[in-house]
Design an enzyme around this catalytic site. Structure first.
Site, PDB file in Angstrom:
ATOM      1  N   HIS A 272       1.286   4.349   4.421  1.00 52.02           N
ATOM      2  CA  HIS A 272       0.471   5.082   3.450  1.00 52.02           C
ATOM      3  C   HIS A 272       0.982   6.508   3.292  1.00 52.02           C
ATOM      4  O   HIS A 272       1.170   6.995   2.176  1.00 52.02           O
ATOM      5  CB  HIS A 272      -0.986   5.127   3.912  1.00 52.02           C
ATOM      6  CG  HIS A 272      -1.632   3.781   4.002  1.00 52.02           C
ATOM      7  ND1 HIS A 272      -2.898   3.602   4.527  1.00 52.02           N
ATOM      8  CD2 HIS A 272      -1.209   2.542   3.650  1.00 52.02           C
ATOM      9  CE1 HIS A 272      -3.214   2.320   4.490  1.00 52.02           C
ATOM     10  NE2 HIS A 272      -2.200   1.660   3.961  1.00 52.02           N
TER      11      HIS A 272
ATOM     12  N   SER B 295       0.807  -1.216   0.000  1.00 53.21           N
ATOM     13  CA  SER B 295       0.000   0.000   0.000  1.00 53.21           C
ATOM     14  C   SER B 295       0.839   1.264   0.000  1.00 53.21           C
ATOM     15  O   SER B 295       0.400   2.300  -0.500  1.00 53.21           O
ATOM     16  CB  SER B 295      -0.938   0.014   1.212  1.00 53.21           C
ATOM     17  OG  SER B 295      -1.907  -1.000   1.101  1.00 53.21           O
TER      18      SER B 295
END
Length: 356
Positions: free
Chosen positions: A246, A194
């Site tokens: 992230h 991610s």
């Protein structure tokens, strides 16, 4: 159709359905002498805006799936656990839900395969974990979410900018996400792609900003992208989600987007493809604001990576509230993760998955 008034050259641009970006693809050189019979117009593809055949992003998806299969083979739940989920899969069966709710391997297996473990990176100098953790996933749900997102986001970018730029953007953003995660989450192990995915989203945002003049419906495109990014970052405040990966991936991709995804301005393109009789005063390939953003981004990326690598400290000691960026405690859940493990796993650490 965009026209450069100084050269008299027209650039034909196409806008694909479902995309706000304008794609210059053809150059039309008009004839100023009357012709007894109309001749077909020959168009040439402009290399700076040509479409690429995506193959790298699908290869990344296949590589991640293969790595997940290898991880499950190494995990061998029936041999190392009392109970497993989907026993009919044999050694590919999953750990119990109480240990891994994502339908995947144990934390010790992920650690063995190269998950991000800050203590091993610092104490044992295993810096390679900053890269390998981006190719591992915590379970079936984790890899499905990430790979579907990678296909949706990555293929479009590879078509626009090619495999070299998008490959570098993906890998370096994943590395940046690992660095940020390692600074703030030093008690858990972390896996997932991610960080790299958020790097692609960050690159899309900076590409929109630095190539602002070639977009139609600029404000709508900007607001749509910002909302998508904000929603995905908001999901990161849930427990067991590594939102620092992230954020680190997004910031890395945002800065790198100014470096890798810059396009030449229309005036330079039309001048480059104009016939000699229409030559005018030379125009710069990039606008001044594009050059400023490019230089600033290179400096920030280099300084950021060097500082984060060399400091080797717990960033929470310098930011007492930053832990709320990754998990916000509520009456429904706690941010204090408890390790889940099998009977014969002495090295027990909670798993942080950086799900998109």
């Amino acid at each position: 159709m965009a026209r450069d008034p100084s050269s008299g050259i027209e650039i034909r641009v196409l806008s694909r359905r479902g995309s706000n970006v304008i794609h210059p693809v053809d150059v039309d050189t008009p004839s100023f002498l009357p012709s007894p019979s109309p001749e077909p117009v020959v168009y040439r593809e402009i290399k700076h805006f040509k479409k690429w055949v995506p193959w790298l992003i699908p290869s990344f998806v296949v590589a991640n799936i293969i790595m997940f299969g290898i991880t499950m083979y190494v995990n061998n739940c029936p041999k190392n656990s009392i109970s497993c989920i989907a026993d009919f899969l044999g050694r590919f069966s999953f750990q119990p839900f109480k240990e891994n709710p994502l339908l995947g391997p144990s934390s010790s297996t992920l650690q063995k395969m190269g998950a991000l473990d800050v203590s091993r990176v610092i104490d044992r100098h295993q810096g390679w974990r900053l890269i390998t953790c981006n190719w591992l996933h915590g379970g079936v749900f984790h890899i499905l979410a990430n790979m579907l997102s990678l296909l949706v986001i990555g293929i479009r970018l590879e078509q626009e900018f090619g495999f070299v730029k998008i490959g570098l953007l993906y890998v370096i953003s994943g590395f940046g996400g690992s660095l940020m995660s390692g600074l703030f989450l030093q008690q858990n192990i972390s896996v997932g792609a991610s960080g790299a995915l958020f790097g692609l989203l960050g690159g899309m945002l900076s590409e929109l900003i630095i190539n602002w003049s070639i977009y139609a419906n600029k404000l709508a495109a900007f607001l749509t992208l910002v909302i998508i990014i904000a929603v995905n970052l908001a999901v990161g405040i849930l427990p067991h989600v590594d939102n620092f990966a992230h954020i680190g991936g997004f910031l890395s991709g945002f800065l790198l987007g100014f470096v890798f995804l810059i396009r030449p301005q229309f005036g330079w393109v039309s001048q480059k493809y104009a016939p000699l009789e229409h030559s005018t005063s030379p125009k710069p390939k990039f606008k001044m604001y594009q050059c400023i953003l490019w230089v600033a981004s290179v400096i920030l990326v280099i300084i950021g990576c060097v500082v984060m690598l060399l400091r080797g400290v717990d960033a929470n000691d310098h930011c007492s509230w930053c832990h709320y960026l990754s998990c916000v405690p509520t009456s429904r859940w706690s941010c204090k993760t408890e390790p889940a493990y099998c009977l014969d796993q002495p090295d027990r650490q909670p798993i942080q998955s950086d799900m998109l």
